[in-house]
Design a protein around this motif. Structure first.
Motif, PDB file in Angstrom:
ATOM      1  N   ILE A  92       0.862  -1.190   0.000  1.00 33.08           N
ATOM      2  CA  ILE A  92       0.000   0.000   0.000  1.00 33.08           C
ATOM      3  C   ILE A  92       0.894   1.234   0.000  1.00 33.08           C
ATOM      4  O   ILE A  92       1.673   1.445   0.949  1.00 33.08           O
ATOM      5  CB  ILE A  92      -0.937  -0.006   1.225  1.00 33.08           C
ATOM      6  N   THR A  93       0.789   1.998  -1.054  1.00 29.78           N
ATOM      7  CA  THR A  93       1.633   3.192  -1.189  1.00 29.78           C
ATOM      8  C   THR A  93       0.743   4.382  -1.554  1.00 29.78           C
ATOM      9  O   THR A  93      -0.483   4.243  -1.630  1.00 29.78           O
ATOM     10  CB  THR A  93       2.675   2.999  -2.310  1.00 29.78           C
ATOM     11  N   ASP A  94       1.382   5.507  -1.831  1.00 29.43           N
ATOM     12  CA  ASP A  94       0.575   6.696  -2.154  1.00 29.43           C
ATOM     13  C   ASP A  94      -0.224   6.519  -3.441  1.00 29.43           C
ATOM     14  O   ASP A  94      -1.180   7.250  -3.691  1.00 29.43           O
ATOM     15  CB  ASP A  94       1.439   7.963  -2.188  1.00 29.43           C
ATOM     16  N   LYS A  95       0.139   5.526  -4.245  1.00 27.26           N
ATOM     17  CA  LYS A  95      -0.646   5.270  -5.472  1.00 27.26           C
ATOM     18  C   LYS A  95      -2.064   4.818  -5.137  1.00 27.26           C
ATOM     19  O   LYS A  95      -2.951   4.873  -5.986  1.00 27.26           O
ATOM     20  CB  LYS A  95       0.020   4.159  -6.293  1.00 27.26           C
ATOM     21  N   HIS A  96      -2.266   4.331  -3.951  1.00 24.77           N
ATOM     22  CA  HIS A  96      -3.588   3.819  -3.578  1.00 24.77           C
ATOM     23  C   HIS A  96      -4.555   4.911  -3.104  1.00 24.77           C
ATOM     24  O   HIS A  96      -5.722   4.643  -2.898  1.00 24.77           O
ATOM     25  CB  HIS A  96      -3.458   2.757  -2.472  1.00 24.77           C
ATOM     26  N   PHE A  97      -4.061   6.117  -2.897  1.00 21.06           N
ATOM     27  CA  PHE A  97      -4.899   7.157  -2.299  1.00 21.06           C
ATOM     28  C   PHE A  97      -5.073   8.350  -3.224  1.00 21.06           C
ATOM     29  O   PHE A  97      -4.220   8.641  -4.068  1.00 21.06           O
ATOM     30  CB  PHE A  97      -4.276   7.650  -0.987  1.00 21.06           C
ATOM     31  N   TYR A  98      -6.164   9.021  -3.046  1.00 23.02           N
ATOM     32  CA  TYR A  98      -6.313  10.348  -3.639  1.00 23.02           C
ATOM     33  C   TYR A  98      -7.025  11.198  -2.596  1.00 23.02           C
ATOM     34  O   TYR A  98      -7.707  10.668  -1.702  1.00 23.02           O
ATOM     35  CB  TYR A  98      -7.119  10.292  -4.947  1.00 23.02           C
ATOM     36  N   PHE A  99      -6.846  12.490  -2.686  1.00 18.09           N
ATOM     37  CA  PHE A  99      -7.503  13.364  -1.710  1.00 18.09           C
ATOM     38  C   PHE A  99      -8.824  13.847  -2.295  1.00 18.09           C
ATOM     39  O   PHE A  99      -8.864  14.456  -3.357  1.00 18.09           O
ATOM     40  CB  PHE A  99      -6.593  14.550  -1.348  1.00 18.09           C
ATOM     41  N   ASN A 100      -9.901  13.532  -1.614  1.00 15.48           N
ATOM     42  CA  ASN A 100     -11.227  13.943  -2.086  1.00 15.48           C
ATOM     43  C   ASN A 100     -11.559  15.290  -1.449  1.00 15.48           C
ATOM     44  O   ASN A 100     -11.788  15.379  -0.240  1.00 15.48           O
ATOM     45  CB  ASN A 100     -12.260  12.863  -1.708  1.00 15.48           C
ATOM     46  N   LYS A 101     -11.603  16.310  -2.310  1.00 14.21           N
ATOM     47  CA  LYS A 101     -11.793  17.672  -1.773  1.00 14.21           C
ATOM     48  C   LYS A 101     -13.162  17.825  -1.121  1.00 14.21           C
ATOM     49  O   LYS A 101     -13.310  18.521  -0.121  1.00 14.21           O
ATOM     50  CB  LYS A 101     -11.653  18.688  -2.902  1.00 14.21           C
ATOM     51  N   THR A 102     -14.161  17.206  -1.700  1.00 13.02           N
ATOM     52  CA  THR A 102     -15.512  17.338  -1.131  1.00 13.02           C
ATOM     53  C   THR A 102     -15.555  16.716   0.250  1.00 13.02           C
ATOM     54  O   THR A 102     -16.088  17.294   1.197  1.00 13.02           O
ATOM     55  CB  THR A 102     -16.534  16.599  -2.036  1.00 13.02           C
ATOM     56  N   LYS A 103     -14.976  15.543   0.355  1.00 14.70           N
ATOM     57  CA  LYS A 103     -14.989  14.847   1.644  1.00 14.70           C
ATOM     58  C   LYS A 103     -14.003  15.505   2.613  1.00 14.70           C
ATOM     59  O   LYS A 103     -14.199  15.502   3.826  1.00 14.70           O
ATOM     60  CB  LYS A 103     -14.632  13.372   1.395  1.00 14.70           C
ATOM     61  N   GLY A 104     -12.932  16.006   2.031  1.00 15.82           N
ATOM     62  CA  GLY A 104     -11.893  16.625   2.879  1.00 15.82           C
ATOM     63  C   GLY A 104     -10.982  15.604   3.520  1.00 15.82           C
ATOM     64  O   GLY A 104     -10.293  15.897   4.509  1.00 15.82           O
ATOM     65  N   PHE A 105     -10.951  14.402   2.930  1.00 14.26           N
ATOM     66  CA  PHE A 105     -10.133  13.335   3.493  1.00 14.26           C
ATOM     67  C   PHE A 105      -9.510  12.509   2.363  1.00 14.26           C
ATOM     68  O   PHE A 105     -10.031  12.504   1.242  1.00 14.26           O
ATOM     69  CB  PHE A 105     -10.995  12.389   4.346  1.00 14.26           C
ATOM     70  N   PRO A 106      -8.451  11.792   2.701  1.00 14.92           N
ATOM     71  CA  PRO A 106      -7.933  10.858   1.693  1.00 14.92           C
ATOM     72  C   PRO A 106      -8.902   9.698   1.514  1.00 14.92           C
ATOM     73  O   PRO A 106      -9.538   9.267   2.471  1.00 14.92           O
ATOM     74  CB  PRO A 106      -6.598  10.387   2.294  1.00 14.92           C
TER      75      PRO A 106
END
Ligand SMILES: Nc1ncnc2c1ncn2[C@@H]1O[C@H](COP(=O)(O)OS(=O)(=O)O)[C@@H](OP(=O)(O)O)[C@H]1O
Length: 586
Positions: free
Chosen positions: A517-531
């Motif tokens: 699990i690396t940063d490739k697995h995440f994106y930041f959802n601006k609406t949610k305000g969370f990764p």
């Protein structure tokens, strides 16, 4: 490779009226592959081909109000129709009618001959004096939505079958395989029974029963539908093989990602595990997960007492791939537990970890060591998902961290259990805790009034759980009586939001997992305000945690906040000392 052949039955009820039993034969192949270079990697594939026959039983009970002396009595009637329907493969369902067998819907004509029970919908028009029954056939071979049915006109409908309960049953069963009632009407009743046979106003129930028996006999005497052509069977077999191959490659990809030894010959987690980690659990179950020694830079933290709202972010249902393997492997007691803290970010951590192919976790919080301990370890283990060699079983229950008995109980299960604590600034944690309660009970007093015993004197009410949970140092002391510090990992809840991949890297190291699990697995959802996860376990679609995570907090009086920070400061310092990590909350 093992192959086995078996016969079994299973059954289910579509509604209260239609019961279907399958008698099935299955042929299963279990392939176990072990590839060793410097390290060894195992892959298991289990594939079965099932051939089933269906037995349908139709039954209903209704209230009938006959005239005179029987008025208001309740009669149970049973109409059973038994029929064996050879089916190619279970998922495929029984064979469909051929196109040419279905007369055009616009041309009313004679009752069509039934070749197979493939009518997928029965349309039962409102009952009028002179009945019309229509049956809609689903077109075969791709023309699935096309109407190619038959319309039967002018057929008198027997009274028992017209009784409102019958009709409602038929309507309820529309779209299921219950259309044999319409079939009775169309081909059987018109030919074999005169309408008079079905009418007996004074005693309708015995008549209905007789009719049911007659119908059952009629059905049994019907010729079996022809077996599907060999070509179709071959196509099905080919499809099964494709699925098998796909599953195999998929599992291989997972294993290979987790343990490149399969492809590259590098070390897997299991291969690097120290033998000491293979100690036997308290109930005699040998833990199969060998752990690596934790990294020197441990953070520190403590737990909570939570009753998490279960949402879609706490799935219990396994992914399709997981389901495919659910017949393999075995249930193990967890080798690692997220023990706290409530509102620290425990759900996010678990859902992120589940992306790892070597992690299998229970979705819901089991609450075994705090609420259900008397149910025993066998009960607890049964909650766990099945795992294969090298996979780790996990659960999260944030209330363990503040449960006095939990450390001794977990230690009694296995002294080697890895413990993970997600910690968060105790002040924001308390507000988050309060926000959760407020969402369920909007009439509770304000945060400020619950926080202080005496607000003017600034006396904090430490008996309030939202405050007590945040005194991490105090709770940690209990755990350190049963576990060495190196067996605890403290995850920063703040960093889990800021840098999820970084924090997940530490967790994977701690668990002895390859860093998949690396940063490739995440994106930041601006609406949610969370990764959020780009691809959560078992789904190709991006996924954020649900509405119960990341709620907006109410505004809290700044003076109350200041006093609360002053209250926690000495406990936080102690906690930093105990864990060797400054979380920066002050
Ligand atoms: N990625 C991501 N998405 C959403 N929320 C996240 C995430 N990472 C951490 N958090 C924080 O997790 C807080 C909830 O913590 P828990 O999951 O431990 O809560 S619970 O004890 O299980 O109820 C939740 O607290 P609130 O913001 O107060 O709702 C979040 O701040």
């Amino acid at each position: 490779m093992h192959v086995h052949i078996g016969i079994y039955t299973h059954s289910y009820t579509h509604t209260h009226a239609l019961h279907i039993m399958y008698v099935c034969a299955c042929m299963c192949a279990h392939v176990h592959m072990r590839v060793c270079t410097r390290t060894c990697v195992c892959a298991h594939v289990h594939v079965c081909i099932h051939a089933c026959a269906q037995i349908h039983t139709y039954m209903h009970a209704y209230t009938h109000s006959p005239p005179s002396s029987r008025g208001g009595s309740r009669y149970a009637d049973r109409v059973s129709a038994w029929r064996l329907v050879p089916a190619a493969l279970c998922p495929q369902g029984p064979p469909r009618p051929r196109k040419k067998q279905a007369p055009p819907v616009s041309e009313p004509g004679p009752t069509p001959a039934f070749s197979a029970p493939q009518i997928s919908q029965a349309h039962v028009p409102p009952i009028t004096g002179h009945q019309r029954w229509a049956t809609v056939h689903r077109g075969s071979r791709g023309a699935s939505k096309r109407l190619s049915g038959a319309l039967q006109t002018g057929l008198p409908v027997p009274a028992p079958l017209l009784h409102p309960p019958d009709i409602s049953v038929v309507q309820k069963l529309q779209g299921i395989e219950s259309t044999f009632i319409a079939r009775f009407e169309m081909e059987a009743l018109s030919e074999r029974f005169s309408p008079e046979q079905w009418h007996e106003p004074s005693a309708p129930d015995p008549m209905t029963t007789r009719a049911g028996r007659a119908l059952a006999a009629l059905l049994l005497s019907q010729p079996q539908p022809p077996p599907p052509p060999v070509r179709r069977k071959l196509a099905l077999l080919f499809a099964m093989l494709c699925v098998w191959l796909y599953m195999f490659l998929y599992s291989c990809a997972g294993s290979c990602a987790a343990a490149p030894g399969l492809l590259l010959g590098s070390g897997s987690r299991a291969a690097h595990a120290p033998p000491a980690a293979l100690a036997t659990a308290a109930d005699g179950t040998p833990p199969r997960l060998p752990f690596r020694a934790p990294p020197a830079t441990l953070l520190a933290n403590e737990g909570a007492a939570s009753q998490e709202e279960q949402g879609p972010e706490a799935p219990d249902s396994p992914s399709p791939i997981s389901s495919f393997f659910s017949g393999s492997g075995s249930k193990q007691l967890p080798q690692a537990i997220i023990i706290g803290v409530k509102k620290g970010g425990t759900r996010a951590l678990l859902e992120f970890l589940r992306v790892h192919p070597d992690v299998r976790a229970v979705g819901a919080e089991p609450h075994f060591f705090d609420r259900s301990y008397d149910k025993g370890l066998a009960w607890y283990r049964d909650l766990m998902p099945r795992t294969l060699d090298g996979q780790i079983t996990m659960e999260k229950t944030p209330s363990y961290f503040v449960t006095r008995e939990a450390p001794a109980r977990i230690s009694a299960m296995s002294k080697d259990t890895k413990l993970i604590v997600v910690v968060r600034d105790p002040v924001t944690r308390a507000i988050s805790d309060y926000t959760q309660t407020l969402s369920k009970r909007p009439d509770i007093p304000s945060f400020e009034s619950l926080t202080f015993k005496n607000r003017s004197a600034g006396l904090i009410d430490t008996s309030w759980s939202a405050i007590q949970i945040g005194i991490y140092a105090k709770h940690l002391e209990h755990w350190l009586r049963h576990f060495p510090l190196r067996q605890l990992l403290f995850v920063s809840g703040e960093r889990l939001i800021r840098d999820p991949a970084g924090e997940l890297g530490r967790v994977q190291d701690f668990l002895g997992l390859k860093r998949i699990i690396t940063d490739k697995h995440f994106y930041f959802n601006k609406t949610k305000g969370f990764p959020c996860l780009k691809k959560p376990e078992g789904s190709p679609k991006p996924h954020c945690l649900g509405k119960t995570k990341g709620r907006p907090h109410p505004d809290i009086d700044s003076e109350a906040l200041r006093r609360l920070r002053d209250f926690y400061r000495p406990f936080n310092r102690k906690f930093y000392q105990m864990t060797g990590h400054d979380f920066g909350w002050d």
